[in-house]
Every structure is written in C-alpha cells, then in structure tokens.
Design a protein around this motif. Sequence first.
Motif, PDB file in Angstrom:
ATOM      1  N   GLY A 204       0.773  -0.971   0.000  1.00 39.13           N
ATOM      2  CA  GLY A 204      -0.033  -0.129  -0.103  1.00 39.13           C
ATOM      3  C   GLY A 204       0.861   1.246  -0.132  1.00 39.13           C
ATOM      4  O   GLY A 204       0.460   2.286   0.313  1.00 39.13           O
ATOM      5  N   ARG A 205       2.069   1.051  -0.267  1.00 42.07           N
ATOM      6  CA  ARG A 205       2.996   2.426  -0.435  1.00 42.07           C
ATOM      7  C   ARG A 205       2.814   3.126  -1.803  1.00 42.07           C
ATOM      8  O   ARG A 205       2.481   2.487  -2.675  1.00 42.07           O
ATOM      9  N   THR A 206       2.751   4.603  -1.639  1.00 43.92           N
ATOM     10  CA  THR A 206       2.199   5.291  -2.618  1.00 43.92           C
ATOM     11  C   THR A 206       3.455   6.340  -2.999  1.00 43.92           C
ATOM     12  O   THR A 206       3.362   6.756  -4.047  1.00 43.92           O
ATOM     13  N   ALA A 207       3.956   6.913  -2.024  1.00 41.67           N
ATOM     14  CA  ALA A 207       5.143   7.962  -2.265  1.00 41.67           C
ATOM     15  C   ALA A 207       6.671   7.329  -2.360  1.00 41.67           C
ATOM     16  O   ALA A 207       7.295   7.115  -1.395  1.00 41.67           O
ATOM     17  N   LEU A 208       6.868   6.600  -3.422  1.00 38.92           N
ATOM     18  CA  LEU A 208       8.029   5.950  -3.578  1.00 38.92           C
ATOM     19  C   LEU A 208       9.332   6.664  -4.288  1.00 38.92           C
ATOM     20  O   LEU A 208       8.978   7.623  -5.127  1.00 38.92           O
ATOM     21  N   ALA A 209      10.402   6.168  -3.896  1.00 43.69           N
ATOM     22  CA  ALA A 209      11.594   6.885  -4.510  1.00 43.69           C
ATOM     23  C   ALA A 209      12.688   6.004  -4.333  1.00 43.69           C
ATOM     24  O   ALA A 209      12.643   4.678  -4.033  1.00 43.69           O
ATOM     25  N   ALA A 210      13.919   6.239  -5.047  1.00 41.22           N
ATOM     26  CA  ALA A 210      14.811   5.309  -5.106  1.00 41.22           C
ATOM     27  C   ALA A 210      16.290   5.814  -4.984  1.00 41.22           C
ATOM     28  O   ALA A 210      16.337   7.150  -5.339  1.00 41.22           O
ATOM     29  N   VAL A 211      17.100   5.202  -4.566  1.00 38.94           N
ATOM     30  CA  VAL A 211      18.721   5.645  -4.388  1.00 38.94           C
ATOM     31  C   VAL A 211      19.407   4.599  -5.120  1.00 38.94           C
ATOM     32  O   VAL A 211      19.306   3.287  -5.036  1.00 38.94           O
ATOM     33  N   SER A 212      19.779   5.019  -6.541  1.00 35.95           N
ATOM     34  CA  SER A 212      20.639   3.867  -7.337  1.00 35.95           C
ATOM     35  C   SER A 212      22.016   3.923  -7.270  1.00 35.95           C
ATOM     36  O   SER A 212      22.457   4.709  -6.528  1.00 35.95           O
ATOM     37  N   GLY A 213      22.591   2.938  -7.702  1.00 35.71           N
ATOM     38  CA  GLY A 213      24.105   3.150  -7.911  1.00 35.71           C
ATOM     39  C   GLY A 213      24.368   3.907  -9.096  1.00 35.71           C
ATOM     40  O   GLY A 213      23.628   4.569  -9.536  1.00 35.71           O
TER      41      GLY A 213
END
Length: 356
Positions: A204-213
């Motif tokens: 149910g997560r909606t505000a998603l982000a990423a830390v990439s290599g």
Amino acid sequence: MTSPRPAAGPTLDDVARVAGVSRATASRVINGKRKVAPELQELVLSAVAATGYAPHRAARTLVTRRTGSVALVISGTDPETDPATDPGSGGSRYAGHVFDDPFFGRIVAGIVRALRPHDVHPVLMLAEDDAARAQVVSYVRQGNADGVLHVSTRADDPLPALLVEAGRPAVLFARPATSLPLSFVDLANRDGGALAAEHFLADGRTALAAVSGPLGVPAANDRLAGFRDALARRGHAYVPSVEGNFTIESGDAAMRALLGQVPDVDAVFAGNDLMAQGVIDVLRESGRRVPEDVAVIGFDDTALAQRARPALTTVRQPVEEMAGEMVRLLLERIEDPSLAVRSVLFEPALVVRDSA
C-alpha cells in the motif's frame, strides 16, 4: 658417516600399476592433457589418493603449459578511493574499500571454493589505476596465469577491453558496459528492481523513491529501470531518485536529498544493501520509523542485511553461485579456447525481513 638417502616418493609408474592402466593413460589423467574415459579417470584418481602421489608442479607446467593458477582481478572504485584523485595513497585506500565491501568478499569466497577441487589457485590482483592495469595485462600475457576472473564496478573500466587484446581466457562478473567478446555471469537486475516495486505496492505504499548505484554501471541502471518500469505499469509516472555509489555514505547523502524533494516519502528502494543502511540511518535521525513510516528495500542480501536494525528486506543476488559459474566457464575455456563466449544470467529473489 653419510646420511641415508631418503626413500623416494611414489612415482607415476606406481600410480599406473595400482590403477591397472598404462603409464601414458595415468599421465594424461593427471596432466589433464587429453580426454580420458570417466571410468579410467576414476581409477587413476583413486590410485593417486591411495599412493599419495604428488606430481611436480614445475614439471607438469612444462608438459601442459599451464600454471595451475588464475588471476582474480578486482577493479573499479568510486572517486573518493581512486588513487588518481588521491595520489599519495599508493592504492591503500582503494584496497581498504574493496576488503570492507561484503559484496567483494562473497565473490572471493565463492571463487576460492569453486577452484579448490580443481587444484587451481587464485592470484588476487587489484587494478585500481592505469599502472596496476598494465601490470595485470603484462602478468597475463607472460603466461603467469591460465586465465582471468574479473570483477569490476565501473562502467568506464578499460580492463575488459585490454583483456580481449591480451588474448587470454577471461570471464567477467556482470555484463560489460560495451559489447565485448568475453563470457560473463550476471543477475537479471531489472527483475530484481521489479520485485522491490511490487512488494511496496502490495504493502500500500504510494510515495516511492529510489537511491540508485552509479548509472553508468549496467547493473545499477537496470535495477532502477526495473523498479520504475514496474511502477509505471501501475500508474506511477514519476519516481524520484538520487544516484549513489554503492557505499553507506552515498546512501546517507542520497536520502538527505530525497527528504528535501519528497518529504512525505513512504518507501525507498536502494540499489545495494550498503546504501540501504545509509538510508535507514538518515530516516532514523530524522525521526521516521522503519518500516512504519518509511519502508526500505536493499539489494544483494549481504550479511549486513541480517545484522541491520531493523533487519533489511532485500533482493537476493546469489553471489557465491555466480562466482562458481564464473570458475566453470573459465576452466572450460582454458581446456578448449575454441569455445564460443557465453553469458549466464541468474534470477533474483526477494528476501522479506523487517524493513519492508
């Protein structure tokens, strides 16, 4: 008085006699020069064990033109540990970076384990700059190793192309950034990123982000692309991300930047476990609970993932099995250099723990 001459050790003739085969057959099995029927191989190897025969390595090298060793070359680093930007370090900071990273330790352990039954020994070489790369190429060209197992985390690493020019058998861990006639093993990294996305959505997560290599590294780019593609299929047109360099410190810096961009973030996918640890540290410092306020997923499933608090949910990369496959591919090419180069892709798996 003269000392008595020590008794001579078991000879090749002794092995042949115990095995019930000719001396030539025993020699072929021990030196691995020609193919021998499996049942005869078993007889000879059993006779070797029974007699305690130990072939003289130098003599065997003359016969087979093999050294019984392979070069295990690790290259690629981040700017903070690159001798080119720290000329006084003599490579010591680079070596520290390599041996502190559990990812490299797992690869080395897997390679050593896979080589041991073949009586082949790895020679560890760090290729952190142009001079070190030249040493590796010279070492291999002079026939000091039968082949090369190469691990790198840099997209612009020139060493794979140099190994092609050297003309010796080589296998890479991870697909090279440019197309080269070299065998490699890799993970289906896009699928791994998609696994993380699907888990967040199911939660149910909606505000998603990423830390990439580093996005010049194919694996890092594929992990982020798989994450974004899976989310786009579910209507998430924009996924903010910040680029790191696979270290805890870069995960820390990236998470601080993300909090400025997406203060209501509730899920973060990190491109490896070290960066995920940096993400968790910053979230804890900012007063956010993991996973209640923000869920975090890493990548690799290193020992760090189990020791983290909370224990880290992560995408497993079967590094030890991949290292063993590298060894198998290399030994095959050493035995038959005419074999075509091959790629072997492994499947990721999501390991669910407490952080997501």
